[in-house]
Scaffold this active site. Structure first.
Site, PDB file in Angstrom:
ATOM      1  CD  GLU A  66      -3.052   1.025   2.208  1.00  0.00           C
ATOM      2  OE1 GLU A  66      -3.229  -0.035   2.836  1.00  0.00           O
ATOM      3  OE2 GLU A  66      -3.681   2.067   2.439  1.00  0.00           O
ATOM      4  CE  LYS A 245      -6.341  -1.453   5.291  1.00  0.00           C
ATOM      5  NZ  LYS A 245      -5.432  -0.630   4.480  1.00  0.00           N
ATOM      6  CG  ASP A 261       1.087 -16.386  11.722  1.00  0.00           C
ATOM      7  OD1 ASP A 261       0.309 -15.636  11.096  1.00  0.00           O
ATOM      8  OD2 ASP A 261       0.822 -17.556  12.028  1.00  0.00           O
ATOM      9  CG  HIS A 358      -4.382   7.606   1.119  1.00  0.00           C
ATOM     10  ND1 HIS A 358      -5.060   6.427   1.040  1.00  0.00           N
ATOM     11  CD2 HIS A 358      -3.736   7.592   2.291  1.00  0.00           C
ATOM     12  CE1 HIS A 358      -4.846   5.730   2.132  1.00  0.00           C
ATOM     13  NE2 HIS A 358      -4.050   6.414   2.913  1.00  0.00           N
TER      14      HIS A 358
HETATM   15  P1  NDP Z   1       8.626 -23.061  16.550  1.00  0.00           P
HETATM   16  O1  NDP Z   1       7.707 -24.225  16.399  1.00  0.00           O
HETATM   17  O2  NDP Z   1       9.674 -22.881  15.505  1.00  0.00           O
HETATM   18  O3  NDP Z   1       9.253 -23.142  18.017  1.00  0.00           O
HETATM   19  C1  NDP Z   1      10.204 -22.243  18.480  1.00  0.00           C
HETATM   20  C2  NDP Z   1      11.600 -22.784  18.176  1.00  0.00           C
HETATM   21  O4  NDP Z   1      12.573 -21.845  18.594  1.00  0.00           O
HETATM   22  C3  NDP Z   1      11.858 -24.077  18.920  1.00  0.00           C
HETATM   23  O5  NDP Z   1      12.550 -24.953  18.070  1.00  0.00           O
HETATM   24  C4  NDP Z   1      12.733 -23.627  20.069  1.00  0.00           C
HETATM   25  O6  NDP Z   1      13.628 -24.629  20.474  1.00  0.00           O
HETATM   26  C5  NDP Z   1      13.525 -22.507  19.408  1.00  0.00           C
HETATM   27  N1  NDP Z   1      14.120 -21.567  20.352  1.00  0.00           N
HETATM   28  C6  NDP Z   1      15.442 -21.267  20.415  1.00  0.00           C
HETATM   29  N2  NDP Z   1      15.691 -20.352  21.328  1.00  0.00           N
HETATM   30  C7  NDP Z   1      14.524 -20.028  21.913  1.00  0.00           C
HETATM   31  C8  NDP Z   1      14.147 -19.113  22.924  1.00  0.00           C
HETATM   32  N3  NDP Z   1      15.045 -18.351  23.539  1.00  0.00           N
HETATM   33  N4  NDP Z   1      12.855 -19.019  23.267  1.00  0.00           N
HETATM   34  C9  NDP Z   1      11.921 -19.781  22.637  1.00  0.00           C
HETATM   35  N5  NDP Z   1      12.208 -20.685  21.657  1.00  0.00           N
HETATM   36  C10 NDP Z   1      13.503 -20.804  21.283  1.00  0.00           C
HETATM   37  O7  NDP Z   1       7.842 -21.706  16.595  1.00  0.00           O
HETATM   38  P2  NDP Z   1       6.640 -21.273  17.485  1.00  0.00           P
HETATM   39  O8  NDP Z   1       6.272 -22.296  18.500  1.00  0.00           O
HETATM   40  O9  NDP Z   1       6.980 -19.912  17.945  1.00  0.00           O
HETATM   41  O10 NDP Z   1       5.457 -21.214  16.412  1.00  0.00           O
HETATM   42  C11 NDP Z   1       5.459 -20.216  15.419  1.00  0.00           C
HETATM   43  C12 NDP Z   1       4.948 -20.796  14.115  1.00  0.00           C
HETATM   44  O11 NDP Z   1       3.677 -21.415  14.301  1.00  0.00           O
HETATM   45  C13 NDP Z   1       4.740 -19.725  13.081  1.00  0.00           C
HETATM   46  O12 NDP Z   1       5.325 -20.180  11.881  1.00  0.00           O
HETATM   47  C14 NDP Z   1       3.216 -19.675  12.923  1.00  0.00           C
HETATM   48  O13 NDP Z   1       2.867 -19.288  11.627  1.00  0.00           O
HETATM   49  C15 NDP Z   1       2.812 -21.090  13.219  1.00  0.00           C
HETATM   50  N6  NDP Z   1       1.462 -21.396  13.663  1.00  0.00           N
HETATM   51  C16 NDP Z   1       0.548 -20.446  14.058  1.00  0.00           C
HETATM   52  C17 NDP Z   1      -0.705 -20.818  14.492  1.00  0.00           C
HETATM   53  C18 NDP Z   1      -1.673 -19.770  14.992  1.00  0.00           C
HETATM   54  O14 NDP Z   1      -1.310 -18.610  15.142  1.00  0.00           O
HETATM   55  N7  NDP Z   1      -2.908 -20.133  15.288  1.00  0.00           N
HETATM   56  C19 NDP Z   1      -1.105 -22.234  14.531  1.00  0.00           C
HETATM   57  C20 NDP Z   1      -0.046 -23.137  14.173  1.00  0.00           C
HETATM   58  C21 NDP Z   1       1.180 -22.724  13.744  1.00  0.00           C
HETATM   59  P3  NDP Z   1      13.145 -25.895  21.344  1.00  0.00           P
HETATM   60  O15 NDP Z   1      12.525 -26.847  20.377  1.00  0.00           O
HETATM   61  O16 NDP Z   1      14.395 -26.362  21.950  1.00  0.00           O
HETATM   62  O17 NDP Z   1      12.130 -25.385  22.352  1.00  0.00           O
END
Ligand code: NDP
Length: 404
Positions: A66, A245, A261, A358
């Site tokens: 936009e 918005k 996301d 705009h």
């Molecule tokens: P991930 O599943 O990638 O989990 C976070 C990753 O970061 C883990 O592997 C974790 O390691 C690692 N990590 C490293 N350092 C840190 C830290 N300091 N703190 C936290 N985690 C750390 O991502 P999210 O769980 O954040 O999920 C985000 C994704 O989920 C996005 O892509 C989103 O689009 C999607 N999503 C969204 C939904 C919704 O909004 N309704 C539904 C389903 C998916 P470890 O494994 O060791 O913990």
């Protein structure tokens, strides 16, 4: 991807030039990210400079198609910077995993009591499903139970540290769901909630009358009108939808550039705007003697790790530009962008109207849409600026005139 492109070329009659374009835009890594990958879709990226938040100046990458969004964000950010900057206290960052039980209202009290008596055990089950989160200082913290008609929602609050937390919390919620099923409860679903009330971010600012004034209107008058527009967004959901918005114009653009996301942020923001009351504006403005006080509170669960964040070179560069090093810092900056965006939009509405600024920017897109080349756009825009009435037809005519 190459085979898919070839098949699509046959079914949709793409020519060699179009096929080559899709190939050039493709990146091998993105084939790993989405199903049926064929190419990348690019969006423009720009920056907001000098966003002053909690005493630090940020450069914020923003991605949006936009035309007016980045210009307006810069405009709002500058007025607030010259008035003292944004204040955004550190948020708590907890995401709710929702485990919903089917439960008749006359059983609610008994079931609720059982759940609360076993809260520690539920937290242990959740943490055992993702021990890494607890090991780094986060993890499941609290269990609350909400009564709904025919259901009980077991809300597990999880500190997700530096991640957005969706996948981590879904894993934990499902573990709690299995545990409760084993105990004989009827579990309907187990998934995070995008209404991130455990991750609210507030940002405030004060804008001086001097920064609000225009050539023809005193700052105090502009402040008065902005406060009225803010009040209107509290009482009329038609206006509130547009007010919000505008805020999300900036927030989404910064969220996309941060690799997060944005659908999740959108869902949370609008749900919060109607949480326990009719839908209303997320940001509010009130006058004082010196100008305007603005406040925005918005649920923001953002990550600086996880998902596809920092996987691409682009994402890494964006974090190098912004120098944002924690999810809390990112939430503070993103919320500030939202409030800057809202200020710029309301100031335009309160003074010249939104179309003046705009349309200047829309003219560039309009020129491109009627076929102007890069070196012709300025001339077409200049011609359109002189007209009272601008549409595709007049833009085409202006281009033809330039080419004559
Ligand atoms: P991930 O599943 O990638 O989990 C976070 C990753 O970061 C883990 O592997 C974790 O390691 C690692 N990590 C490293 N350092 C840190 C830290 N300091 N703190 C936290 N985690 C750390 O991502 P999210 O769980 O954040 O999920 C985000 C994704 O989920 C996005 O892509 C989103 O689009 C999607 N999503 C969204 C939904 C919704 O909004 N309704 C539904 C389903 C998916 P470890 O494994 O060791 O913990």
């Amino acid at each position: 991807p190459a085979a898919r492109r070839q098949r699509l070329a046959q079914t949709a009659n793409l020519n060699q030039e179009q096929l080559d374009f899709l190939k050039r835009q493709a990146s091998p890594m993105n084939n790993e990210l989405v199903e049926n990958y064929i190419s990348d879709y690019r969006l423009p990226m720009g920056v907001v400079t000098d966003l002053l938040v909690n005493g630090r100046t940020y450069l914020v990458p923003m991605v949006t198609e936009e035309p007016s969004v980045i210009a307006a964000a810069n405009n709002g950010a500058k007025r607030v910077r010259l008035s003292g900057g944004f204040t955004a206290p550190k948020q708590t960052h907890q995401v709710i995993g929702q485990v919903v039980l089917v439960d008749q209202p006359d059983h609610h009290e008994r079931t609720k009591q059982w759940l609360l008596d076993h809260a520690d055990q539920l937290l242990q089950v959740a943490n055992a499903a993702r021990p890494s989160m607890k090991a780094r200082g986060g993890g499941a913290r609290q269990v609350k139970v909400r009564e709904l008609p025919g259901y009980l929602s077991v809300d597990v609050y999880v500190d997700v540290q530096e991640a957005m937390g969706a996948n981590s919390v879904n894993t934990m919620a499902e573990a709690v769901g299995h545990f409760l099923s084993d105990q004989g409860f009827h579990v309907l679903t187990a998934i995070l909630s995008n209404l991130f009330v455990g991750s609210l971010q507030t940002v405030t600012c004060h804008v001086t009358n001097e920064q609000l004034a225009t050539k023809t209107m005193a700052g105090s008058q502009v402040a008065q009108r902005i406060a009225q527009l803010s009040e209107l967004a509290q009482v009329d959901e038609f206006r509130a939808a547009t007010h919000n918005k505008g805020i999300m114009n900036g927030i989404d653009a910064a969220v996309i550039a941060s690799g997060n996301d944005w659908r999740s942020v959108e869902a949370g923001a609008h749900a919060y705007a109607a949480d326990g009351h009719p839908y209303r504006g997320l940001a509010t403005w009130q006058t004082d003697k010196q100008g305007l006080r603005g406040q925005l509170t918005i649920p923001l669960s953002l990550g600086i790790v996880g998902g596809s964040i920092k996987l691409s070179q682009q994402s890494k560069i964006n974090y190098q530009l912004s120098q944002i090093h924690s999810s809390a810092e990112l939430a503070a900056v993103v919320a500030s962008i939202g409030l800057a965006q809202n200020l710029a939009a309301l100031r335009a509405l309160a003074t010249t109207g939104i179309q003046a600024g705009h349309m200047q920017l829309q003219y560039r897109s309009l020129a491109l849409s009627v076929g102007a080349k890069d070196d012709e756009v300025d001339a077409v825009v200049a011609a359109l600026q002189k007209l009272d009435h601008v549409d595709r037809q007049t833009a085409k005519q202006a281009l033809e005139k330039i080419r004559r």
